[in-house]
Scaffold this active site. Structure first.
Site, PDB file in Angstrom:
ATOM      1  N   GLY A  59       0.782  -1.228   0.000  1.00 40.61           N
ATOM      2  CA  GLY A  59       0.000   0.000   0.000  1.00 40.61           C
ATOM      3  C   GLY A  59       0.812   1.275   0.000  1.00 40.61           C
ATOM      4  N   ASN A  63       1.687   2.967  -2.554  1.00 40.37           N
ATOM      5  CA  ASN A  63       1.024   3.876  -3.505  1.00 40.37           C
ATOM      6  C   ASN A  63      -0.286   4.405  -2.931  1.00 40.37           C
ATOM      7  OD1 ASN A  63       2.511   4.027  -6.245  1.00 40.37           O
ATOM      8  ND2 ASN A  63       2.723   1.917  -5.574  1.00 40.37           N
ATOM      9  N   MET A 115      -3.501  -6.811  -7.672  1.00 37.92           N
ATOM     10  CA  MET A 115      -2.929  -7.884  -8.466  1.00 37.92           C
ATOM     11  C   MET A 115      -3.973  -8.919  -8.885  1.00 37.92           C
ATOM     12  SD  MET A 115      -0.002  -6.694  -8.702  1.00 37.92           S
ATOM     13  CE  MET A 115       0.968  -7.987  -9.443  1.00 37.92           C
ATOM     14  N   HIS A 116      -5.040  -8.439  -9.462  1.00 35.25           N
ATOM     15  CA  HIS A 116      -6.107  -9.327  -9.934  1.00 35.25           C
ATOM     16  C   HIS A 116      -6.624  -8.793 -11.268  1.00 35.25           C
ATOM     17  CE1 HIS A 116      -9.827 -11.788  -9.652  1.00 35.25           C
ATOM     18  NE2 HIS A 116     -10.407 -10.729 -10.168  1.00 35.25           N
ATOM     19  N   ILE A 117      -6.635  -9.645 -12.252  1.00 33.09           N
ATOM     20  CA  ILE A 117      -7.148  -9.244 -13.562  1.00 33.09           C
ATOM     21  C   ILE A 117      -8.668  -9.116 -13.472  1.00 33.09           C
ATOM     22  CG2 ILE A 117      -7.416  -9.905 -15.976  1.00 33.09           C
ATOM     23  CD1 ILE A 117      -4.713 -11.371 -15.719  1.00 33.09           C
ATOM     24  N   LEU A 118      -9.189  -7.962 -13.854  1.00 30.84           N
ATOM     25  CA  LEU A 118     -10.605  -7.673 -13.742  1.00 30.84           C
ATOM     26  C   LEU A 118     -11.325  -8.079 -15.030  1.00 30.84           C
ATOM     27  CD1 LEU A 118     -10.110  -4.206 -12.079  1.00 30.84           C
ATOM     28  CD2 LEU A 118     -11.168  -6.190 -10.966  1.00 30.84           C
ATOM     29  N   ASN A 133      -5.168   2.472 -13.367  1.00 32.80           N
ATOM     30  CA  ASN A 133      -4.222   1.492 -12.831  1.00 32.80           C
ATOM     31  C   ASN A 133      -2.796   1.998 -12.946  1.00 32.80           C
ATOM     32  OD1 ASN A 133      -3.288  -1.263 -12.003  1.00 32.80           O
ATOM     33  ND2 ASN A 133      -2.419  -1.239 -14.057  1.00 32.80           N
ATOM     34  N   HIS A 179       0.943   0.939 -13.531  1.00 33.08           N
ATOM     35  CA  HIS A 179       1.723  -0.179 -14.077  1.00 33.08           C
ATOM     36  C   HIS A 179       3.178   0.250 -14.216  1.00 33.08           C
ATOM     37  CE1 HIS A 179       2.645  -3.879 -15.976  1.00 33.08           C
ATOM     38  NE2 HIS A 179       2.963  -3.336 -17.140  1.00 33.08           N
ATOM     39  N   GLU A 227       6.589   5.876  -9.041  1.00 33.75           N
ATOM     40  CA  GLU A 227       5.176   5.445  -8.973  1.00 33.75           C
ATOM     41  C   GLU A 227       4.374   6.350  -8.047  1.00 33.75           C
ATOM     42  OE1 GLU A 227       5.403   1.501  -7.480  1.00 33.75           O
ATOM     43  OE2 GLU A 227       5.747   0.599  -9.430  1.00 33.75           O
TER      44      GLU A 227
HETATM   45  N1  LIG Z   1      -8.937  -6.005 -17.010  1.00 32.95           N
HETATM   46  C1  LIG Z   1      -7.845  -5.485 -16.409  1.00 32.95           C
HETATM   47  N2  LIG Z   1      -7.543  -5.892 -15.173  1.00 32.95           N
HETATM   48  C2  LIG Z   1      -6.438  -5.378 -14.569  1.00 32.95           C
HETATM   49  C3  LIG Z   1      -5.598  -4.474 -15.234  1.00 32.95           C
HETATM   50  C4  LIG Z   1      -5.963  -4.063 -16.544  1.00 32.95           C
HETATM   51  O1  LIG Z   1      -5.280  -3.214 -17.180  1.00 32.95           O
HETATM   52  N3  LIG Z   1      -7.099  -4.594 -17.090  1.00 32.95           N
HETATM   53  N4  LIG Z   1      -4.412  -4.039 -14.625  1.00 32.95           N
HETATM   54  C5  LIG Z   1      -3.972  -4.924 -13.552  1.00 32.95           C
HETATM   55  C6  LIG Z   1      -2.746  -4.603 -12.765  1.00 32.95           C
HETATM   56  N5  LIG Z   1      -1.687  -5.463 -13.282  1.00 32.95           N
HETATM   57  C7  LIG Z   1      -0.672  -4.806 -13.903  1.00 32.95           C
HETATM   58  O2  LIG Z   1      -0.617  -3.563 -13.935  1.00 32.95           O
HETATM   59  C8  LIG Z   1      -1.753  -6.872 -13.194  1.00 32.95           C
HETATM   60  C9  LIG Z   1      -1.929  -7.468 -11.948  1.00 32.95           C
HETATM   61  C10 LIG Z   1      -2.019  -8.848 -11.843  1.00 32.95           C
HETATM   62  C11 LIG Z   1      -1.937  -9.648 -12.962  1.00 32.95           C
HETATM   63  C12 LIG Z   1      -2.087 -11.128 -12.825  1.00 32.95           C
HETATM   64  O3  LIG Z   1      -1.572 -11.912 -13.613  1.00 32.95           O
HETATM   65  N6  LIG Z   1      -2.876 -11.537 -11.801  1.00 32.95           N
HETATM   66  C13 LIG Z   1      -3.214 -12.947 -11.591  1.00 32.95           C
HETATM   67  C14 LIG Z   1      -3.050 -13.314 -10.138  1.00 32.95           C
HETATM   68  C15 LIG Z   1      -1.645 -13.007  -9.683  1.00 32.95           C
HETATM   69  C16 LIG Z   1      -1.528 -13.104  -8.154  1.00 32.95           C
HETATM   70  O4  LIG Z   1      -2.566 -13.294  -7.486  1.00 32.95           O
HETATM   71  O5  LIG Z   1      -0.391 -12.932  -7.658  1.00 32.95           O
HETATM   72  C17 LIG Z   1      -4.672 -13.169 -11.952  1.00 32.95           C
HETATM   73  O6  LIG Z   1      -5.492 -12.207 -11.808  1.00 32.95           O
HETATM   74  O7  LIG Z   1      -4.984 -14.327 -12.280  1.00 32.95           O
HETATM   75  C18 LIG Z   1      -1.754  -9.060 -14.205  1.00 32.95           C
HETATM   76  C19 LIG Z   1      -1.667  -7.670 -14.330  1.00 32.95           C
HETATM   77  C20 LIG Z   1      -5.083  -5.120 -12.570  1.00 32.95           C
HETATM   78  N7  LIG Z   1      -6.146  -5.759 -13.289  1.00 32.95           N
HETATM   79  N1  LIG Z   2       0.812  -4.745 -12.447  1.00 31.48           N
HETATM   80  C1  LIG Z   2       0.708  -3.906 -11.296  1.00 31.48           C
HETATM   81  C2  LIG Z   2       1.968  -4.005 -10.487  1.00 31.48           C
HETATM   82  O1  LIG Z   2       2.804  -4.827 -10.734  1.00 31.48           O
HETATM   83  N2  LIG Z   2       2.074  -3.153  -9.472  1.00 31.48           N
HETATM   84  C3  LIG Z   2       3.209  -3.173  -8.604  1.00 31.48           C
HETATM   85  O2  LIG Z   2       2.715  -3.462  -7.312  1.00 31.48           O
HETATM   86  C4  LIG Z   2       3.383  -2.626  -6.388  1.00 31.48           C
HETATM   87  C5  LIG Z   2       2.431  -2.326  -5.277  1.00 31.48           C
HETATM   88  O3  LIG Z   2       3.108  -1.638  -4.287  1.00 31.48           O
HETATM   89  P1  LIG Z   2       2.293  -0.988  -3.079  1.00 31.48           P
HETATM   90  O4  LIG Z   2       1.330  -2.055  -2.586  1.00 31.48           O
HETATM   91  O5  LIG Z   2       3.364  -0.625  -2.089  1.00 31.48           O
HETATM   92  O6  LIG Z   2       1.563   0.208  -3.629  1.00 31.48           O
HETATM   93  C6  LIG Z   2       3.794  -1.396  -7.140  1.00 31.48           C
HETATM   94  O7  LIG Z   2       5.005  -0.920  -6.662  1.00 31.48           O
HETATM   95  C7  LIG Z   2       3.886  -1.845  -8.580  1.00 31.48           C
HETATM   96  O8  LIG Z   2       5.227  -1.993  -8.976  1.00 31.48           O
END
Ligand SMILES: Nc1nc2c(c(=O)[nH]1)N[C@@H](CN(C=O)c1ccc(C(=O)N[C@@H](CCC(=O)O)C(=O)O)cc1)CN2
Ligand SMILES: NCC(=O)N[C@@H]1O[C@H](COP(=O)([O-])[O-])[C@@H](O)[C@H]1O
Length: 215
Positions: free
Chosen positions: A13, A15, A104-107, A124, A126, A195
């Site tokens: 957290g 950020n 860290m969850h794909i929406l 988001n 990135h 960031e």
């Molecule tokens: N539909 C979208 N969802 C998310 C986006 C986006 O642009 N479109 N951005 C991500 C953030 N992110 C990168 O910036 C990112 C985070 C996590 C993953 C990923 O592979 N997650 C896995 C689980 C991984 C884990 O639990 O450690 C998953 O969801 O299966 C990819 C990209 C946020 N969502």
């Molecule tokens: N794809 C998204 C991603 O990889 N985000 C990464 O998660 C960290 C969260 O830090 P925080 O929990 O200290 O903010 C961020 O620093 C960023 O690099």
């Protein structure tokens, strides 16, 4: 009237903390963090929200139970419930903007569609440049690519969230030089500092754009 921001987190957290610290300052003059949602119960970001002054309401919405309770579509069911949590927040916590800050969850569309239907933009953070290293682990992947002479720079971006991961319209893009011999830890530290600036700038711009009839 301050604009209300809901922040989605999964980890430390830092950020989120940057957003909390910037709220109601010239960096984010019209922003207020009104609710924080984590998909991980142990996320320190939940503690940061609780320690804020005044404390910021939080919710934990975990994914694992959905693998057994909704085996036919765990992600879709989880995402639909996440959207309901947000759309059912009381007025004082109902967002003008949703920020994914280390979320860290794909929406899936089961989240994106109801939120878009409610007119709430999602942004988001990135830690890469547009079109590079989509997905998780971007900093390390850039560091490895630099070591093998594939790239000379990386960066940080704030972008709108669409179905295609990390392919939404960029709002803020900051380039980061790569230094020969630099450790992954040192690069990560440099990128995290950038960031924390970018995410505040991105939230401010997204709110301004929404208020002027943009996204
Ligand atoms: N539909 C979208 N969802 C998310 C986006 C986006 O642009 N479109 N951005 C991500 C953030 N992110 C990168 O910036 C990112 C985070 C996590 C993953 C990923 O592979 N997650 C896995 C689980 C991984 C884990 O639990 O450690 C998953 O969801 O299966 C990819 C990209 C946020 N969502
Ligand atoms: N794809 C998204 C991603 O990889 N985000 C990464 O998660 C960290 C969260 O830090 P925080 O929990 O200290 O903010 C961020 O620093 C960023 O690099």
């Amino acid at each position: 009237m301050a604009s209300r921001i809901v922040v989605l987190i999964s980890g430390s957290g830092s950020n989120l903390q940057a957003l909390i610290d910037a709220a109601s300052t010239p960096a984010l003059p019209n922003g207020r963090i009104v609710h924080v949602i984590s998909n991980r119960k142990a996320a320190y970001g939940l503690t940061r929200a609780a320690n804020a002054s005044p404390p910021i309401p939080t919710s934990y919405h975990g994914f694992p139970p959905y693998k057994t309770s909704h085996p036919e579509d765990p992600r879709g069911s989880y995402d639909a419930d996440l959207a309901k949590i947000i759309l059912n927040l009381p007025e004082a916590q109902y967002p003008d903007l949703i920020v994914c800050a280390g979320w860290m969850h794909i929406l899936s569309p089961k989240f994106l569609e109801p939120i878009e239907g409610a007119g709430i933009p999602i942004i988001n953070l990135h830690p890469a440049l547009p079109g590079a290293f989509d997905g998780a682990g971007a900093i390390e992947r850039a560091w490895e690519a630099f070591k093998s002479d594939q790239i000379t720079e990386t960066g940080v971006m704030i972008h709108y969230v669409i179905k295609e991961v990390d392919r939404g319209e960029p709002i803020v893009v900051k380039k980061v030089e790569l230094k020969a011999g630099e450790s992954l830890e040192d690069l990560t530290e440099r990128i995290h500092a950038i960031e924390h600036v970018a995410i505040v700038e991105g939230a401010k711009l997204a709110l301004e754009k929404k208020q002027t009839g943009g996204s």
